[in-house]
Design a protein around this motif. Structure first.
Motif, PDB file in Angstrom:
ATOM      1  N   GLY A 290      43.148  75.135 108.868  1.00 31.55           N
ATOM      2  CA  GLY A 290      44.365  74.460 109.323  1.00 31.55           C
ATOM      3  C   GLY A 290      45.175  73.846 108.196  1.00 31.55           C
ATOM      4  O   GLY A 290      45.860  72.838 108.387  1.00 31.55           O
ATOM      5  N   CYS A 291      45.098  74.464 107.014  1.00 31.33           N
ATOM      6  CA  CYS A 291      45.852  73.929 105.867  1.00 31.33           C
ATOM      7  C   CYS A 291      47.299  74.407 105.917  1.00 31.33           C
ATOM      8  O   CYS A 291      47.531  75.608 105.989  1.00 31.33           O
ATOM      9  CB  CYS A 291      45.211  74.389 104.562  1.00 31.33           C
ATOM     10  SG  CYS A 291      43.534  73.784 104.344  1.00 31.33           S
ATOM     11  N   PRO A 292      48.273  73.494 105.863  1.00 28.05           N
ATOM     12  CA  PRO A 292      49.670  73.928 105.892  1.00 28.05           C
ATOM     13  C   PRO A 292      50.120  74.511 104.547  1.00 28.05           C
ATOM     14  O   PRO A 292      51.108  75.248 104.493  1.00 28.05           O
ATOM     15  CB  PRO A 292      50.453  72.660 106.212  1.00 28.05           C
ATOM     16  CG  PRO A 292      49.576  71.545 105.756  1.00 28.05           C
ATOM     17  CD  PRO A 292      48.162  72.022 105.859  1.00 28.05           C
ATOM     18  N   VAL A 293      49.415  74.156 103.474  1.00 32.17           N
ATOM     19  CA  VAL A 293      49.797  74.623 102.135  1.00 32.17           C
ATOM     20  C   VAL A 293      48.536  75.061 101.396  1.00 32.17           C
ATOM     21  O   VAL A 293      47.492  74.417 101.490  1.00 32.17           O
ATOM     22  CB  VAL A 293      50.490  73.500 101.316  1.00 32.17           C
ATOM     23  CG1 VAL A 293      50.946  74.028  99.958  1.00 32.17           C
ATOM     24  CG2 VAL A 293      51.667  72.911 102.083  1.00 32.17           C
ATOM     25  N   ALA A 294      48.646  76.202 100.659  1.00 30.77           N
ATOM     26  CA  ALA A 294      47.531  76.682  99.845  1.00 30.77           C
ATOM     27  C   ALA A 294      48.021  76.944  98.430  1.00 30.77           C
ATOM     28  O   ALA A 294      49.095  77.516  98.238  1.00 30.77           O
ATOM     29  CB  ALA A 294      46.943  77.955 100.443  1.00 30.77           C
ATOM     30  N   VAL A 295      47.230  76.480  97.445  1.00 28.20           N
ATOM     31  CA  VAL A 295      47.587  76.665  96.036  1.00 28.20           C
ATOM     32  C   VAL A 295      46.699  77.769  95.458  1.00 28.20           C
ATOM     33  O   VAL A 295      45.481  77.771  95.687  1.00 28.20           O
ATOM     34  CB  VAL A 295      47.380  75.348  95.249  1.00 28.20           C
ATOM     35  CG1 VAL A 295      47.662  75.551  93.756  1.00 28.20           C
ATOM     36  CG2 VAL A 295      48.261  74.241  95.818  1.00 28.20           C
ATOM     37  N   VAL A 296      47.299  78.700  94.716  1.00 27.54           N
ATOM     38  CA  VAL A 296      46.542  79.804  94.127  1.00 27.54           C
ATOM     39  C   VAL A 296      47.137  80.151  92.760  1.00 27.54           C
ATOM     40  O   VAL A 296      48.327  79.927  92.531  1.00 27.54           O
ATOM     41  CB  VAL A 296      46.545  81.039  95.067  1.00 27.54           C
ATOM     42  CG1 VAL A 296      47.934  81.617  95.229  1.00 27.54           C
ATOM     43  CG2 VAL A 296      45.568  82.116  94.600  1.00 27.54           C
ATOM     44  N   SER A 297      46.312  80.692  91.855  1.00 39.12           N
ATOM     45  CA  SER A 297      46.788  81.084  90.534  1.00 39.12           C
ATOM     46  C   SER A 297      46.468  82.546  90.278  1.00 39.12           C
ATOM     47  O   SER A 297      45.363  83.001  90.602  1.00 39.12           O
ATOM     48  CB  SER A 297      46.111  80.242  89.453  1.00 39.12           C
ATOM     49  OG  SER A 297      46.419  78.883  89.667  1.00 39.12           O
ATOM     50  N   PRO A 298      47.417  83.292  89.691  1.00 35.97           N
ATOM     51  CA  PRO A 298      47.132  84.696  89.387  1.00 35.97           C
ATOM     52  C   PRO A 298      46.026  84.799  88.344  1.00 35.97           C
ATOM     53  O   PRO A 298      45.977  83.983  87.426  1.00 35.97           O
ATOM     54  CB  PRO A 298      48.447  85.229  88.808  1.00 35.97           C
ATOM     55  CG  PRO A 298      49.436  84.133  88.900  1.00 35.97           C
ATOM     56  CD  PRO A 298      48.751  82.871  89.251  1.00 35.97           C
ATOM     57  N   PRO A 299      45.112  85.780  88.476  1.00 34.80           N
ATOM     58  CA  PRO A 299      44.072  85.953  87.462  1.00 34.80           C
ATOM     59  C   PRO A 299      44.656  86.549  86.180  1.00 34.80           C
ATOM     60  O   PRO A 299      45.820  86.951  86.169  1.00 34.80           O
ATOM     61  CB  PRO A 299      43.103  86.926  88.121  1.00 34.80           C
ATOM     62  CG  PRO A 299      43.904  87.649  89.146  1.00 34.80           C
ATOM     63  CD  PRO A 299      45.035  86.754  89.555  1.00 34.80           C
ATOM     64  N   ARG A 300      43.830  86.615  85.141  1.00 33.77           N
ATOM     65  CA  ARG A 300      44.293  87.171  83.865  1.00 33.77           C
ATOM     66  C   ARG A 300      44.750  88.618  84.053  1.00 33.77           C
ATOM     67  O   ARG A 300      44.392  89.289  85.014  1.00 33.77           O
ATOM     68  CB  ARG A 300      43.165  87.094  82.830  1.00 33.77           C
ATOM     69  CG  ARG A 300      42.010  88.007  83.145  1.00 33.77           C
ATOM     70  CD  ARG A 300      40.935  87.986  82.071  1.00 33.77           C
ATOM     71  NE  ARG A 300      39.659  88.416  82.627  1.00 33.77           N
ATOM     72  CZ  ARG A 300      39.343  89.677  82.946  1.00 33.77           C
ATOM     73  NH1 ARG A 300      40.208  90.648  82.753  1.00 33.77           N
ATOM     74  NH2 ARG A 300      38.164  89.957  83.448  1.00 33.77           N
ATOM     75  N   GLU A 301      45.552  89.078  83.099  1.00 35.23           N
ATOM     76  CA  GLU A 301      46.099  90.424  83.096  1.00 35.23           C
ATOM     77  C   GLU A 301      44.993  91.484  83.256  1.00 35.23           C
ATOM     78  O   GLU A 301      43.930  91.368  82.653  1.00 35.23           O
ATOM     79  CB  GLU A 301      46.818  90.604  81.743  1.00 35.23           C
ATOM     80  CG  GLU A 301      47.849  91.689  81.681  1.00 35.23           C
ATOM     81  CD  GLU A 301      48.658  91.883  82.952  1.00 35.23           C
ATOM     82  OE1 GLU A 301      49.351  90.949  83.366  1.00 35.23           O
ATOM     83  OE2 GLU A 301      48.582  92.991  83.522  1.00 35.23           O
ATOM     84  N   SER A 302      45.240  92.493  84.099  1.00 39.63           N
ATOM     85  CA  SER A 302      44.271  93.572  84.303  1.00 39.63           C
ATOM     86  C   SER A 302      44.999  94.729  84.969  1.00 39.63           C
ATOM     87  O   SER A 302      46.186  94.616  85.302  1.00 39.63           O
ATOM     88  CB  SER A 302      43.147  93.112  85.233  1.00 39.63           C
ATOM     89  OG  SER A 302      43.642  93.028  86.561  1.00 39.63           O
ATOM     90  N   GLY A 303      44.285  95.837  85.185  1.00 36.56           N
ATOM     91  CA  GLY A 303      44.890  96.982  85.869  1.00 36.56           C
ATOM     92  C   GLY A 303      45.397  96.624  87.254  1.00 36.56           C
ATOM     93  O   GLY A 303      46.388  97.147  87.724  1.00 36.56           O
ATOM     94  N   LEU A 304      44.705  95.693  87.909  1.00 37.02           N
ATOM     95  CA  LEU A 304      45.100  95.286  89.263  1.00 37.02           C
ATOM     96  C   LEU A 304      46.255  94.291  89.251  1.00 37.02           C
ATOM     97  O   LEU A 304      46.754  93.907  90.314  1.00 37.02           O
ATOM     98  CB  LEU A 304      43.914  94.631  89.971  1.00 37.02           C
ATOM     99  CG  LEU A 304      42.833  95.551  90.524  1.00 37.02           C
ATOM    100  CD1 LEU A 304      41.601  94.730  90.911  1.00 37.02           C
ATOM    101  CD2 LEU A 304      43.362  96.314  91.734  1.00 37.02           C
ATOM    102  N   GLY A 305      46.667  93.882  88.033  1.00 39.65           N
ATOM    103  CA  GLY A 305      47.636  92.790  87.909  1.00 39.65           C
ATOM    104  C   GLY A 305      48.912  92.994  88.696  1.00 39.65           C
ATOM    105  O   GLY A 305      49.362  92.089  89.401  1.00 39.65           O
ATOM    106  N   GLU A 306      49.520  94.184  88.590  1.00 39.00           N
ATOM    107  CA  GLU A 306      50.802  94.400  89.263  1.00 39.00           C
ATOM    108  C   GLU A 306      50.643  94.279  90.789  1.00 39.00           C
ATOM    109  O   GLU A 306      51.483  93.695  91.470  1.00 39.00           O
ATOM    110  CB  GLU A 306      51.382  95.774  88.894  1.00 39.00           C
ATOM    111  CG  GLU A 306      52.766  95.984  89.489  1.00 39.00           C
ATOM    112  CD  GLU A 306      53.458  97.274  89.061  1.00 39.00           C
ATOM    113  OE1 GLU A 306      52.816  98.128  88.396  1.00 39.00           O
ATOM    114  OE2 GLU A 306      54.650  97.422  89.413  1.00 39.00           O
TER     115      GLU A 306
END
Ligand code: TXA
Ligand code: MG
Length: 322
Positions: A290-306
């Motif tokens: 029930g969280c109205p806001v979620a904080v997330v950070s992109p992982p380091r550069e990789s093939g999956l990055g895009e």
């Protein structure tokens, strides 16, 4: 039920116009016989998806391509050899047999040969094409676990084939080969660099005349929580700051992270492969809390990055465009 029994029951359900959810290496799909208009109508209704959005047809083997695509350009042959079976879909000119419901009335069809053993067994047992969008309600996050499908679609699916959690966790790479220049419509685990290396040309991005792809709408792939994307070194301070103003803040970060006061930690590894695998499950956990806001950070550069950045951007986009 034994594995073989489950597969033959699933194929029988598809033959009689039923819906079968099944795992692929990307996400779970909601399958219907691609030649059955009533089954397709049920599938669109179960998803709550607009009727003019095209769906991908899944096949067991490249020998079936000619039934669905009226031309197979050399680029398609190269990509099929390199990446099928696997997490890639190709948009090709359709044959006359392809139903308008599958293509959204367009002159092209999306085709994929998945590698997941359960998807492969089902396709082989069924014999025909299985139209399968991701097995979620329209505009919601794709399911990467059987339990996500049951929670979201429940009784609307006749059978859910159980697999482990999906290996990739993000939807397939989509490449449009129906024009002169190959275009990347949706980045995925088969990367731009890999595709360009096989084709020997540069991929263009979809322009404003891109074919309809619901995945290309902003605010697709979104959790209910508003997603805030910040660099790794800022995530804890950002979550702490938001917790001053909101009751429950979700922080999607590695399990060993100590969450600030008022912040709920949703475990999500920083390793790019594990991050992609578990991102959608983490979105669902934030919603379940029930969280109205979620904080997330992109992982380091990789093939999956895009692909990861694409999904984070869409999940954090304003909601008004659905
Ligand atoms: O990984 C995947 O691709 C999963 C698994 C189940 O195969 N499927 C999936 O389907 O993500 P769906 O329907 O959720 O997303 C497929 C995308 C949609 O954005 C759709 O609009 C686009 O593919 N698409 C399908 N046929 C198309 C076509 N003929 N032209 C352009 N876009 C097409
Ligand atoms: Mg989808």
């Amino acid at each position: 039920m034994s594995f073989d029994r489950a597969i033959s029951e699933a194929a029988a359900i598809l033959r009689t116009g039923g819906l079968v959810a099944f795992p692929t290496e990307t996400v779970y799909g909601l399958g219907a016989d691609a030649d059955n208009t009533a089954a397709l109508a049920r599938m669109f209704a179960a998803k709550g998806r607009p009727a003019d959005h095209p769906v991908i047809v899944h096949l067991a083997h490249v020998s079936q391509l000619n039934d669905w695509a009226r031309t197979i350009p050399p680029a398609a042959e190269k990509l099929a050899n390199a990446f099928w079976p696997g997490p890639m879909s190709l948009i090709l000119p359709r044959t006359a047999r392809v139903l308008d419901q599958v293509t959204g009335g367009q002159d092209t069809v999306g085709l994929r040969i998945p590698s997941h053993p359960i998807a492969q067994q089902l396709l082989q047992a069924f014999g025909g094409g299985i139209a399968a969008p991701s097995a979620n309600r329209f505009g919601r996050v794709s399911p990467t676990r059987a339990e996500h499908v049951r929670e979201e679609l429940g009784a609307q699916v006749d059978l859910v084939l159980e697999g482990a959690d999906c290996e990739v966790g993000l939807e397939s790479t989509i490449i449009d080969l129906s024009h002169d220049l190959p275009r990347l419509l949706r980045p995925g685990a088969v990367t731009r660099e890999q595709i360009e290396a096989v084709l020997g040309t540069t991929l263009s991005d979809p322009g404003s005349n891109a074919p309809r792809a619901s995945g290309s709408l902003e605010s697709h792939y979104a959790p209910q929580a508003r997603l805030v994307v910040v660099p790794v070194q800022e995530r804890i301070a950002c979550a702490a700051d938001l917790a001053q103003r909101h009751a429950k803040i979700a922080l999607l970060a590695p399990a060993q992270t100590a969450p600030p006061r008022g912040v709920i930690l949703i475990p999500l590894p920083d390793d790019p492969v594990l991050f992609a695998q578990r991102l959608y499950a983490a979105f669902r956990m934030a919603d379940a809390e029930g969280c109205p806001v979620a904080v997330v950070s992109p992982p380091r550069e990789s093939g999956l990055g895009e692909a990861i950045l694409d999904r984070l951007r869409k999940a954090s986009a304003p909601r008004s465009e659905i």
